[in-house]
Design a protein around this motif. Structure first.
Motif, PDB file in Angstrom:
ATOM      1  N   ALA A  10       0.823  -1.199   0.000  1.00 29.95           N
ATOM      2  CA  ALA A  10       0.000   0.000   0.000  1.00 29.95           C
ATOM      3  C   ALA A  10       0.864   1.258   0.000  1.00 29.95           C
ATOM      4  O   ALA A  10       0.566   2.232  -0.692  1.00 29.95           O
ATOM      5  CB  ALA A  10      -0.939  -0.005   1.212  1.00 29.95           C
ATOM      6  N   LEU A  11       1.942   1.246   0.767  1.00 30.85           N
ATOM      7  CA  LEU A  11       2.833   2.396   0.811  1.00 30.85           C
ATOM      8  C   LEU A  11       3.579   2.579  -0.507  1.00 30.85           C
ATOM      9  O   LEU A  11       3.901   3.698  -0.903  1.00 30.85           O
ATOM     10  CB  LEU A  11       3.826   2.253   1.968  1.00 30.85           C
ATOM     11  CG  LEU A  11       3.217   2.298   3.371  1.00 30.85           C
ATOM     12  CD1 LEU A  11       4.286   2.053   4.429  1.00 30.85           C
ATOM     13  CD2 LEU A  11       2.523   3.626   3.617  1.00 30.85           C
ATOM     14  N   ASN A  12       3.850   1.495  -1.190  1.00 28.13           N
ATOM     15  CA  ASN A  12       4.533   1.602  -2.476  1.00 28.13           C
ATOM     16  C   ASN A  12       3.685   2.351  -3.488  1.00 28.13           C
ATOM     17  O   ASN A  12       4.203   2.929  -4.446  1.00 28.13           O
ATOM     18  CB  ASN A  12       4.871   0.211  -3.018  1.00 28.13           C
ATOM     19  CG  ASN A  12       5.695   0.263  -4.296  1.00 28.13           C
ATOM     20  OD1 ASN A  12       6.700   0.958  -4.348  1.00 28.13           O
ATOM     21  ND2 ASN A  12       5.255  -0.444  -5.324  1.00 28.13           N
ATOM     22  N   ALA A  13       2.370   2.379  -3.286  1.00 19.32           N
ATOM     23  CA  ALA A  13       1.485   3.060  -4.222  1.00 19.32           C
ATOM     24  C   ALA A  13       1.732   4.564  -4.256  1.00 19.32           C
ATOM     25  O   ALA A  13       1.278   5.241  -5.177  1.00 19.32           O
ATOM     26  CB  ALA A  13       0.025   2.774  -3.856  1.00 19.32           C
ATOM     27  N   THR A  14       2.454   5.106  -3.253  1.00 12.42           N
ATOM     28  CA  THR A  14       2.717   6.539  -3.242  1.00 12.42           C
ATOM     29  C   THR A  14       3.917   6.899  -4.116  1.00 12.42           C
ATOM     30  O   THR A  14       4.168   8.057  -4.367  1.00 12.42           O
ATOM     31  CB  THR A  14       3.013   7.022  -1.804  1.00 12.42           C
ATOM     32  OG1 THR A  14       4.212   6.386  -1.329  1.00 12.42           O
ATOM     33  CG2 THR A  14       1.881   6.683  -0.870  1.00 12.42           C
ATOM     34  N   ALA A  15       4.673   5.901  -4.588  1.00 13.30           N
ATOM     35  CA  ALA A  15       5.825   6.173  -5.436  1.00 13.30           C
ATOM     36  C   ALA A  15       5.376   6.485  -6.854  1.00 13.30           C
ATOM     37  O   ALA A  15       4.242   6.237  -7.249  1.00 13.30           O
ATOM     38  CB  ALA A  15       6.775   4.971  -5.440  1.00 13.30           C
ATOM     39  N   VAL A  16       6.289   7.069  -7.630  1.00  9.91           N
ATOM     40  CA  VAL A  16       6.001   7.273  -9.049  1.00  9.91           C
ATOM     41  C   VAL A  16       5.798   5.904  -9.698  1.00  9.91           C
ATOM     42  O   VAL A  16       6.665   5.034  -9.574  1.00  9.91           O
ATOM     43  CB  VAL A  16       7.171   8.019  -9.736  1.00  9.91           C
ATOM     44  CG1 VAL A  16       6.900   8.168 -11.235  1.00  9.91           C
ATOM     45  CG2 VAL A  16       7.375   9.385  -9.097  1.00  9.91           C
ATOM     46  N   PRO A  17       4.658   5.661 -10.331  1.00  6.66           N
ATOM     47  CA  PRO A  17       4.408   4.326 -10.897  1.00  6.66           C
ATOM     48  C   PRO A  17       5.472   3.952 -11.934  1.00  6.66           C
ATOM     49  O   PRO A  17       5.786   4.728 -12.835  1.00  6.66           O
ATOM     50  CB  PRO A  17       3.031   4.467 -11.549  1.00  6.66           C
ATOM     51  CG  PRO A  17       2.397   5.639 -10.882  1.00  6.66           C
ATOM     52  CD  PRO A  17       3.520   6.567 -10.534  1.00  6.66           C
ATOM     53  N   ARG A  18       6.056   2.768 -11.775  1.00  4.40           N
ATOM     54  CA  ARG A  18       7.062   2.277 -12.707  1.00  4.40           C
ATOM     55  C   ARG A  18       6.728   0.843 -13.068  1.00  4.40           C
ATOM     56  O   ARG A  18       6.499   0.006 -12.189  1.00  4.40           O
ATOM     57  CB  ARG A  18       8.460   2.330 -12.074  1.00  4.40           C
ATOM     58  CG  ARG A  18       8.940   3.729 -11.716  1.00  4.40           C
ATOM     59  CD  ARG A  18       9.253   4.532 -12.960  1.00  4.40           C
ATOM     60  NE  ARG A  18       9.630   5.894 -12.623  1.00  4.40           N
ATOM     61  CZ  ARG A  18       9.743   6.873 -13.519  1.00  4.40           C
ATOM     62  NH1 ARG A  18       9.510   6.634 -14.788  1.00  4.40           N
ATOM     63  NH2 ARG A  18      10.090   8.082 -13.141  1.00  4.40           N
ATOM     64  N   THR A  19       6.699   0.553 -14.343  1.00  2.50           N
ATOM     65  CA  THR A  19       6.441  -0.817 -14.792  1.00  2.50           C
ATOM     66  C   THR A  19       7.466  -1.171 -15.861  1.00  2.50           C
ATOM     67  O   THR A  19       7.160  -1.156 -17.058  1.00  2.50           O
ATOM     68  CB  THR A  19       5.018  -0.953 -15.364  1.00  2.50           C
ATOM     69  OG1 THR A  19       4.817   0.065 -16.366  1.00  2.50           O
ATOM     70  CG2 THR A  19       3.970  -0.793 -14.267  1.00  2.50           C
ATOM     71  N   PRO A  20       8.706  -1.471 -15.450  1.00  2.00           N
ATOM     72  CA  PRO A  20       9.741  -1.811 -16.427  1.00  2.00           C
ATOM     73  C   PRO A  20       9.360  -3.042 -17.237  1.00  2.00           C
ATOM     74  O   PRO A  20       8.712  -3.956 -16.738  1.00  2.00           O
ATOM     75  CB  PRO A  20      10.972  -2.088 -15.547  1.00  2.00           C
ATOM     76  CG  PRO A  20      10.676  -1.460 -14.230  1.00  2.00           C
ATOM     77  CD  PRO A  20       9.200  -1.514 -14.068  1.00  2.00           C
ATOM     78  N   ASP A  21       9.782  -3.058 -18.477  1.00  5.29           N
ATOM     79  CA  ASP A  21       9.559  -4.206 -19.346  1.00  5.29           C
ATOM     80  C   ASP A  21      10.361  -5.393 -18.815  1.00  5.29           C
ATOM     81  O   ASP A  21      11.584  -5.304 -18.679  1.00  5.29           O
ATOM     82  CB  ASP A  21      10.016  -3.858 -20.762  1.00  5.29           C
ATOM     83  CG  ASP A  21       9.711  -4.956 -21.768  1.00  5.29           C
ATOM     84  OD1 ASP A  21       9.349  -6.069 -21.354  1.00  5.29           O
ATOM     85  OD2 ASP A  21       9.873  -4.687 -22.971  1.00  5.29           O
ATOM     86  N   PRO A  22       9.709  -6.518 -18.482  1.00  8.16           N
ATOM     87  CA  PRO A  22      10.451  -7.694 -17.989  1.00  8.16           C
ATOM     88  C   PRO A  22      11.540  -8.164 -18.950  1.00  8.16           C
ATOM     89  O   PRO A  22      12.500  -8.817 -18.522  1.00  8.16           O
ATOM     90  CB  PRO A  22       9.359  -8.754 -17.822  1.00  8.16           C
ATOM     91  CG  PRO A  22       8.090  -7.981 -17.654  1.00  8.16           C
ATOM     92  CD  PRO A  22       8.255  -6.751 -18.499  1.00  8.16           C
ATOM     93  N   ALA A  23      11.407  -7.822 -20.231  1.00  7.44           N
ATOM     94  CA  ALA A  23      12.424  -8.224 -21.202  1.00  7.44           C
ATOM     95  C   ALA A  23      13.764  -7.546 -20.934  1.00  7.44           C
ATOM     96  O   ALA A  23      14.798  -7.990 -21.440  1.00  7.44           O
ATOM     97  CB  ALA A  23      11.951  -7.901 -22.619  1.00  7.44           C
ATOM     98  N   LEU A  24      13.749  -6.467 -20.139  1.00 12.91           N
ATOM     99  CA  LEU A  24      14.987  -5.757 -19.806  1.00 12.91           C
ATOM    100  C   LEU A  24      15.757  -6.426 -18.673  1.00 12.91           C
ATOM    101  O   LEU A  24      16.908  -6.065 -18.413  1.00 12.91           O
ATOM    102  CB  LEU A  24      14.674  -4.310 -19.410  1.00 12.91           C
ATOM    103  CG  LEU A  24      14.024  -3.427 -20.480  1.00 12.91           C
ATOM    104  CD1 LEU A  24      13.687  -2.066 -19.895  1.00 12.91           C
ATOM    105  CD2 LEU A  24      14.947  -3.277 -21.686  1.00 12.91           C
ATOM    106  N   LEU A  25      15.134  -7.376 -17.996  1.00 10.32           N
ATOM    107  CA  LEU A  25      15.799  -8.039 -16.877  1.00 10.32           C
ATOM    108  C   LEU A  25      16.970  -8.885 -17.363  1.00 10.32           C
ATOM    109  O   LEU A  25      16.833  -9.653 -18.324  1.00 10.32           O
ATOM    110  CB  LEU A  25      14.819  -8.944 -16.133  1.00 10.32           C
ATOM    111  CG  LEU A  25      13.818  -8.277 -15.185  1.00 10.32           C
ATOM    112  CD1 LEU A  25      12.731  -9.268 -14.805  1.00 10.32           C
ATOM    113  CD2 LEU A  25      14.524  -7.737 -13.953  1.00 10.32           C
ATOM    114  N   PRO A  26      18.142  -8.783 -16.701  1.00 10.28           N
ATOM    115  CA  PRO A  26      19.224  -9.717 -17.021  1.00 10.28           C
ATOM    116  C   PRO A  26      18.779 -11.138 -16.708  1.00 10.28           C
ATOM    117  O   PRO A  26      18.007 -11.364 -15.772  1.00 10.28           O
ATOM    118  CB  PRO A  26      20.364  -9.276 -16.089  1.00 10.28           C
ATOM    119  CG  PRO A  26      20.020  -7.879 -15.679  1.00 10.28           C
ATOM    120  CD  PRO A  26      18.532  -7.805 -15.674  1.00 10.28           C
ATOM    121  N   PRO A  27      19.236 -12.122 -17.461  1.00  7.90           N
ATOM    122  CA  PRO A  27      18.783 -13.504 -17.238  1.00  7.90           C
ATOM    123  C   PRO A  27      19.231 -14.056 -15.896  1.00  7.90           C
ATOM    124  O   PRO A  27      20.272 -13.683 -15.360  1.00  7.90           O
ATOM    125  CB  PRO A  27      19.428 -14.268 -18.398  1.00  7.90           C
ATOM    126  CG  PRO A  27      20.528 -13.408 -18.881  1.00  7.90           C
ATOM    127  CD  PRO A  27      20.135 -11.999 -18.611  1.00  7.90           C
TER     128      PRO A  27
END
Length: 220
Positions: A10-27
């Protein structure tokens, strides 16, 4: 754990929303890296307290592995923790040139010489940039230290109220870490503008661990 997770989310909801593309994750990988034996630091506590400043100039390369080992051991491993439990777990996200391969590493401080478990291999910069409130900060830091609190382990002994104490444990480790970094001549800057869910994915955090704070770290 369910109650603590609900509060944290719930507290995380106060941050700037970020939804990085999972394809950017290192393997994902499964490996380990032994660090050098921790060294000593010069100077007095008073000198470190007077000199400590957050720095945005972090340099282009990673700190020496010997410095990183000392920072983890003295900065985090010696910090006070409620009940003496291993409540704060440091993770290392490496990028750029240096002795540590780019990727995500979990530090094990249970022994005199820190050991790193390799969790992801590859350049994390694009994903990190998408997971920060200030994306340009991603390219400034050759090393990110993530201080993670182990909620599940500590709730076996304490009630859910201990969630608050865990942040005090993380704060003590953060202060130690910043003072040791100052004594070693390493520029550092605490960062709180990030998306918890995105970083949990990057760090491969188990359900019982939560990210408390990030530290951008440079070299001497």
């Amino acid at each position: 754990m369910r109650l603590v997770r609900a509060v944290h989310d719930a507290l995380n909801a106060t941050a700037v929303p970020r939804t990085p593309d999972p394809a950017l994750l290192p393997p994902r990988v499964d490996g380990s890296r032994r660090l050098p034996a921790p060294g000593r630091v010069d100077g007095t506590l008073a000198e470190a307290l007077e000199a400590r400043r957050s720095s945005y100039s972090l340099g282009a390369g990673q700190p020496a592995l010997a410095d990183l080992a000392t920072l983890l051991h003295l900065g985090v491993g010696t910090a006070p923790r409620a009940g003496g439990l291993p409540s704060v777990v440091p993770y290392v996200v490496a990028r750029g040139p240096g002795e540590l391969a780019p990727g995500v590493h979990r530090a094990d401080l249970r022994h005199p010489v820190p050991n790193l478990a390799v969790l992801r291999a590859g350049d994390p910069t694009p994903y990190v940039a998408a997971a920060l409130d200030q994306p340009p900060f991603a390219t400034r830091a050759p090393i990110w230290l993530a201080l993670v609190v182990d909620v599940e382990r500590t709730l076996r002994r304490y009630p859910p109220r201990h969630y608050r104490t865990l942040h005090l444990d993380a704060g003590a480790a953060l202060q130690n870490l910043l003072l040791v970094a100052t004594a070693l001549g390493l520029p550092a800057c605490p960062v709180m503008g990030y998306d918890d869910r995105a970083w949990s994915e990057l760090l491969v955090l188990p359900e019982g661990e939560l990210l408390a704070v990030l530290v951008a770290l440079g070299r001497r």
